[in-house]
Design an enzyme around this catalytic site. Structure first.
Site, mmCIF file in Angstrom:
data_model
loop_
_atom_site.group_PDB
_atom_site.id
_atom_site.type_symbol
_atom_site.label_atom_id
_atom_site.label_comp_id
_atom_site.label_asym_id
_atom_site.label_seq_id
_atom_site.Cartn_x
_atom_site.Cartn_y
_atom_site.Cartn_z
ATOM 1 N N ASP A 30 0.830 -1.291 0.129
ATOM 2 C CA ASP A 30 -0.102 0.120 0.058
ATOM 3 C C ASP A 30 1.015 1.146 -0.138
ATOM 4 O O ASP A 30 1.920 1.241 0.847
ATOM 5 C CB ASP A 30 -0.841 0.061 1.366
ATOM 6 C CG ASP A 30 -2.123 0.996 0.976
ATOM 7 O OD1 ASP A 30 -3.184 0.515 0.920
ATOM 8 O OD2 ASP A 30 -1.821 2.131 1.193
ATOM 9 N N GLY A 93 -15.091 3.046 4.342
ATOM 10 C CA GLY A 93 -13.900 3.563 3.906
ATOM 11 C C GLY A 93 -13.482 3.445 2.864
ATOM 12 O O GLY A 93 -12.091 3.266 2.535
ATOM 13 N N HIS A 100 -10.256 -5.033 -3.194
ATOM 14 C CA HIS A 100 -8.983 -5.226 -2.614
ATOM 15 C C HIS A 100 -9.106 -5.623 -1.142
ATOM 16 O O HIS A 100 -10.046 -5.434 -0.427
ATOM 17 C CB HIS A 100 -8.194 -4.033 -2.754
ATOM 18 C CG HIS A 100 -8.549 -2.856 -2.428
ATOM 19 N ND1 HIS A 100 -9.511 -2.352 -3.194
ATOM 20 C CD2 HIS A 100 -8.584 -2.158 -1.229
ATOM 21 C CE1 HIS A 100 -9.796 -0.969 -2.390
ATOM 22 N NE2 HIS A 100 -9.192 -1.172 -1.234
HETATM 23 P P1 AMP Z 1 -9.617 1.776 0.385
HETATM 24 O O1 AMP Z 1 -9.446 2.990 1.243
HETATM 25 O O2 AMP Z 1 -10.009 0.536 1.206
HETATM 26 O O3 AMP Z 1 -10.280 1.677 -0.914
HETATM 27 O O4 AMP Z 1 -8.011 1.225 0.074
HETATM 28 C C1 AMP Z 1 -7.413 1.822 -1.073
HETATM 29 C C2 AMP Z 1 -6.063 1.887 -0.883
HETATM 30 O O5 AMP Z 1 -5.236 2.002 -1.766
HETATM 31 C C3 AMP Z 1 -5.529 2.701 0.361
HETATM 32 O O6 AMP Z 1 -4.938 2.287 1.368
HETATM 33 C C4 AMP Z 1 -4.361 3.646 -0.431
HETATM 34 O O7 AMP Z 1 -3.228 3.901 0.091
HETATM 35 C C5 AMP Z 1 -3.963 2.492 -1.621
HETATM 36 N N1 AMP Z 1 -3.492 3.121 -2.778
HETATM 37 C C6 AMP Z 1 -3.925 4.199 -3.676
HETATM 38 N N2 AMP Z 1 -3.279 4.205 -4.827
HETATM 39 C C7 AMP Z 1 -2.070 3.202 -4.714
HETATM 40 C C8 AMP Z 1 -0.998 2.936 -5.473
HETATM 41 N N3 AMP Z 1 -0.705 3.584 -6.666
HETATM 42 N N4 AMP Z 1 -0.218 2.042 -5.170
HETATM 43 C C9 AMP Z 1 -0.367 1.276 -3.867
HETATM 44 N N5 AMP Z 1 -1.489 1.561 -3.109
HETATM 45 C C10 AMP Z 1 -2.343 2.687 -3.440
#
Ligand code: AMP
Ligand code: ZN
Length: 114
Positions: A30, A93, A100
């Site tokens: 992440d 959230g 994912h």
């Molecule tokens: P959620 O809030 O459960 O939808 O989680 C989305 C997650 O994706 C968050 O924890 C972000 O930090 C992560 N995220 C967003 N863009 C990227 C990226 N390019 N590479 C890795 N993680 C990402």
């Protein structure tokens, strides 16, 4: 899904340090880690959210749990424990609309989550 950030990571159009990949899922760190180990396990199929999981996806979702277990071992968080989290919708959230699973470990997790 051209404008989906996770589809673009899966298609290697966006760089990320993929730590695991098979025919069904990829896993990568992440970008904003919330624990010493914070990986995202992402099905390659563009399923928007847990609400969109269908009967056809049963095996895939089970597979995610096996991959999580194996990654927990690989990253040394299996013995102390870990958390596998899937956020759904606004109140849950969820910020990225491609399903994912957050694999979190390396610190004690409080309950209830924030
Ligand atoms: P959620 O809030 O459960 O939808 O989680 C989305 C997650 O994706 C968050 O924890 C972000 O930090 C992560 N995220 C967003 N863009 C990227 C990226 N390019 N590479 C890795 N993680 C990402
Ligand atoms: Zn996608």
């Amino acid at each position: 899904m051209e404008d989906c950030i996770f589809c673009n990571i899966i298609n290697k159009k966006i760089n990320s340090s993929i730590v695991y990949e098979d025919d069904y899922v990829v896993a990568f760190p992440d970008i904003n880690p919330q624990a010493p180990v914070h990986l995202l396990i992402v099905p390659k199929e563009h399923i928007k959210s847990p609400l969109d999981i269908g009967e056809d996806n049963k095996e895939l979702i089970g597979h995610v749990y096996i991959v999580a277990k194996n990654l927990a071992k690989k990253f040394g968080i299996d013995k102390k424990g870990y958390r596998l989290v899937t956020n759904c919708g606004n109140d849950g959230g969820q910020t990225v609309l491609h399903i994912h699973f957050h694999l979190l470990g390396g610190r004690f997790m409080t309950w209830p989550p924030g």
